[in-house]
Every structure is written in C-alpha cells, then in structure tokens.
Design an enzyme around this catalytic site. Structure first.
Site, PDB file in Angstrom:
ATOM      1  NE  ARG A  53       9.903   9.629   0.423  1.00 33.75           N
ATOM      2  CZ  ARG A  53      10.756  10.448   0.809  1.00 33.75           C
ATOM      3  NH1 ARG A  53      10.364  11.106   1.834  1.00 33.75           N
ATOM      4  NH2 ARG A  53      11.621  10.996   0.102  1.00 33.75           N
ATOM      5  CE1 TYR A 106      -9.968  -4.127  -9.045  1.00 33.23           C
ATOM      6  CE2 TYR A 106      -8.007  -2.697  -9.085  1.00 33.23           C
ATOM      7  CZ  TYR A 106      -9.013  -2.801  -8.447  1.00 33.23           C
ATOM      8  OH  TYR A 106      -9.720  -2.311  -7.299  1.00 33.23           O
ATOM      9  CG  ASP A 177      -2.914  -8.271 -10.536  1.00 29.36           C
ATOM     10  OD1 ASP A 177      -2.688  -9.211  -9.787  1.00 29.36           O
ATOM     11  OD2 ASP A 177      -3.612  -7.208 -10.528  1.00 29.36           O
ATOM     12  CE  LYS A 202      -8.473  -7.865  -3.882  1.00 26.41           C
ATOM     13  NZ  LYS A 202      -7.920  -6.705  -3.849  1.00 26.41           N
TER      14      LYS A 202
HETATM   15  C1  LIG Z   1      -6.769  -8.399  -9.549  1.00 19.93           C
HETATM   16  C2  LIG Z   1      -6.565  -7.086  -8.749  1.00 19.93           C
HETATM   17  N1  LIG Z   1      -5.453  -6.564  -8.900  1.00 19.93           N
HETATM   18  C3  LIG Z   1      -5.139  -5.496  -8.182  1.00 19.93           C
HETATM   19  C4  LIG Z   1      -6.175  -4.709  -7.265  1.00 19.93           C
HETATM   20  C5  LIG Z   1      -5.988  -3.614  -6.542  1.00 19.93           C
HETATM   21  O1  LIG Z   1      -5.437  -3.769  -5.379  1.00 19.93           O
HETATM   22  P1  LIG Z   1      -5.818  -2.799  -4.047  1.00 19.93           P
HETATM   23  O2  LIG Z   1      -7.150  -2.884  -3.891  1.00 19.93           O
HETATM   24  O3  LIG Z   1      -4.847  -3.566  -2.912  1.00 19.93           O
HETATM   25  O4  LIG Z   1      -5.395  -1.654  -4.411  1.00 19.93           O
HETATM   26  C6  LIG Z   1      -7.344  -5.549  -7.106  1.00 19.93           C
HETATM   27  C7  LIG Z   1      -8.341  -5.033  -6.063  1.00 19.93           C
HETATM   28  O5  LIG Z   1      -9.522  -5.554  -6.029  1.00 19.93           O
HETATM   29  C8  LIG Z   1      -7.535  -6.694  -7.989  1.00 19.93           C
HETATM   30  O6  LIG Z   1      -8.736  -7.184  -7.450  1.00 19.93           O
END
Ligand SMILES: Cc1ncc(COP(=O)(O)O)c(C=O)c1O
Length: 379
Positions: A53, A106, A177, A202
């Site tokens: 962990r 997001y 992000d 992604k």
């Molecule tokens: C720009 C962006 N940041 C973060 C996330 C969250 O990622 P996760 O789905 O891996 O939790 C997403 C998910 O689609 C996203 O599009």
C-alpha cells in the site's frame, strides 16, 4: 535526460535473469534479513519497500519515469485520475480555506470542491478559464488554485505563467490537470505549477484498458501527499496495472505525435466545413488560441470539440448515430476514435446542445474525415 532514455531505460538497472522486460512484482509484502533492517524501515518515512500500500518496485519504476517526463522531483501512481485529483487537493486545503477553480475543469473535480465546501466550509470560487479571471478571484484566504489547461470539453487554454507568477508571490499552491497535453507536449512544472495531475487512464497508459492516476511535484510536496493522504486513503495501483502503464509508456511519444498529426488533419477538415460553426482545437494554427497554446505546448493530443450549425437535439442525434468509425463512448486517450455529444448529458445547457467532442485515435485520418463527412451530409 532525453525522452527516449526516460521511456526506454531510465530507472531499470539490472533486471534479474537478464530479462529484457521489467518484471511485475506481484507481492503485498517485502521481508527483512534482520531486526535492525526491519526497524530501520519501519521507523523511516521514506524506506522504499515494506508493504504494497506504500511502494512497489514495478510501480516505483513507472513513477520515476513519470517524474522525469514531467521534469518533477517525484511522482506517484494512484488508482484513478480522480484519486490523483482528490489526494492532492486534500493535501493543500483545510477548513475554511479559499480555493479558485476554473469552471471548465473536469466535472468530478468541481464536484469534489462542492463536497469540500458543504462538508468542511472550504470556500470555492469557480471562474471562467482565463488567467485574468483566476487572478481577480484571489483573496487573502486563497490557499490553492486548481487549473486544467487545455480544458477537456472546450479545450480552453490558460496563460499558466501569468497565473503561477502571482501565485508564487502570494504563497498560493497551484495544481494543474495536464491530461490533455500529456507530459510529451506540456510540462507545467516548467511554467511554475507546483503539482501536476493526470488521468493515466488516458494517454499515459494509452490502450483503453487501465484506470490509473498520477501526481507529480517536488520531493517535499510528494512526500507530504504520500505520508498524509496516499497511505491512509489507500488508493494504491496494483503492480499489474503499473506494468501495463510501463508497456504503454514505451510508445507514449510516438502515439502522441500520431494523435497530433491525425488531429491536425481532422481539425483542418472541420475548420473548413460549412455545417460546422466552431472548432475547438488550440494546437491548430487556425485556432485563435494557437499563439498562447503553442507558447506552452509543443504539440496537441487527439481530443477536440466542435459545434454543429444547428440547435436541434434531433439533428445532433442523427449526426452522432450516423458515424461509423467514431464510437459513442466517454473517456479518451487511447487508439480509439470516440464521440460524445454534450446534449447527451442531463446538465447540458441550451447553448451547448450543438457541442460535439471527438477523440481522434491512431488510425488513418482520411478514414476519420470520410466518416465525419458522410455524417455531416445527413444533417
Ligand atoms: C481531464 C480529466 N481529468 C481527470 C479525469 C479523471 O480520470 P479517471 O477517470 O482516471 O479517474 C478525467 C476523466 O475522464 C478527465 O477527462
């Protein structure tokens, strides 16, 4: 260190049995040869391998590569992009602090801020994705600025340097992000950002089969997040998934270059099409955002959006259902070609009914243009 070295050899050392591929250390535990060795590990905050962990050699290798790619001192992998976002936000905020967040971040990141606001009286100001708006919203109580650039629905680009200059002067932490550009095309640390988060679901994993997140930053911040949030909340990534990311990373640079080439072909086509009102792809020189975007990024990913010249949900439906190569599916960042009509969401504002997001994958871009062309002909 150049990108080839990071992707193909950095951190790998001598692999047992002269295997060329790094192993998956699928173990929950690590043993010690003596009381002293065990005691040293248990007393030390940064001893690497005690229990899974905390740290794992397969995962740690990927973390070292990600830190190097993002030009940060350290990085950690977690079980989803949302986990990367929530752990780093939690680390910098306490009760009644003020945070500024771009309103096109997001959706689940914004939802988490609303949760913090309800439960812990954190004061949140959502602002349009623009540096001046971000700076105007700062108060003496602001402890954190949360950014996403480009944003992932309208691909809005923020002037990151302008924001981080003021944030540093005022002792305010910044998180960004960076999922859209990937570390291949944008390194926010070099633009003054403290913490970089990714949905590694992604491009970083890149094959549409892994859920993961990544956090990168200074040794001090990363150690704080590791000790205070990561280990207690426990959103650890399994070694198998770390290994899948390692495999995906080998081709990250060539995949990103191909996404960019394909996205330029597709966005060029959309920019010229008479049934398209607006194209959101900041790394196309035809975009009004190109100058700022190209001062921060060296390329673009496969994610873009555009508006159809219609306000009819029926026409939007007909358009997306006529597409054959683009599949109706959320997420993005792998080889696949995907489409998301904004109108499919329950919270779609009236003015966004005509907004369509596509992810341009890794195949032949002429097939994608053909597909879009035949679907546009239908409406
Ligand atoms: C720009 C962006 N940041 C973060 C996330 C969250 O990622 P996760 O789905 O891996 O939790 C997403 C998910 O689609 C996203 O599009």
């Amino acid at each position: 260190m150049n990108t080839d070295d990071i992707l193909f050899s950095h951190g790998e050392g001598d692999i047992p049995f002269k295997a060329l591929s790094f192993p998956i250390f699928e173990t929950t535990n690590f043993y010690f040869d003596s009381f002293d060795e065990m005691s040293k590990a248990l007393r030390s905050g940064d001893y690497e391998y005690v229990y899974n962990r905390g740290s794992n050699p397969t995962t740690r290798l990927v973390e070292k590569k990600l830190a190097a790619l993002e030009k940060c001192e350290d990085a950690r992998l977690v079980s989803s992009g949302m986990s990367a976002i929530t752990l780093s936000i939690l680390h910098f905020l306490k009760r009644e602090d003020h945070v500024v967040c771009v309103n096109e971040a997001y959706s689940w990141a914004k939802r988490f801020f609303r949760y913090l606001s309800k439960k812990f009286d954190v004061e949140v100001t959502f602002v349009p994705p623009n540096a001046d708006e971000v700076l105007r919203a700062l108060t003496r109580k602001t402890k954190l600025i949360y950014l996403e650039s480009p944003t992932s629905m309208r691909m809005k680009v923020l002037d990151i340097r302008k924001i981080t200059k003021v944030a540093k002067e005022q002792g305010i932490k910044t998180i960004i992000d960076n999922t859209w550009a990937s570390p291949i095309f944008q390194n926010p640390k070099e633009l003054g950002v403290d913490i970089v988060v990714h949905s590694a679901t992604k491009y970083i994993s890149g094959h549409g089969d892994v859920m993961a997140g990544a956090i990168a930053g200074s040794k001090e911040d990363m150690n704080g997040i590791f000790q205070d949030e990561f280990k207690s909340i426990g959103s650890v990534l399994s070694p198998i998934e770390s290994w899948l990311i390692l495999r995906g990373l080998r081709t990250l640079e060539i995949r990103m270059k191909r996404h960019y080439e394909n996205a330029l072909v597709v966005s060029d086509f959309l920019f010229e099409h008479p049934k398209v009102l607006e194209v959101n792809y900041p790394m196309n020189p035809k975009s009004q955002e190109y100058e700022l975007a190209s001062s921060q990024m060296s390329g673009g990913s496969g994610l873009m959006s555009f508006r159809l010249k219609t306000n009819s949900v029926g026409k939007v439906k007909e358009f997306v259902e006529s597409l054959k190569v683009f599949k109706l599916a959320v997420s993005w960042g792998s080889y696949e070609n995907l489409v998301v009509p904004r109108a499919a969401y329950g919270d779609c504002p009236k003015e966004d009914v005509n907004l369509i997001r596509i992810h341009v994958g890794l195949g032949d871009p002429s097939k994608l243009v053909e597909d879009l062309e035949q679907a546009l002909r239908k409406i």
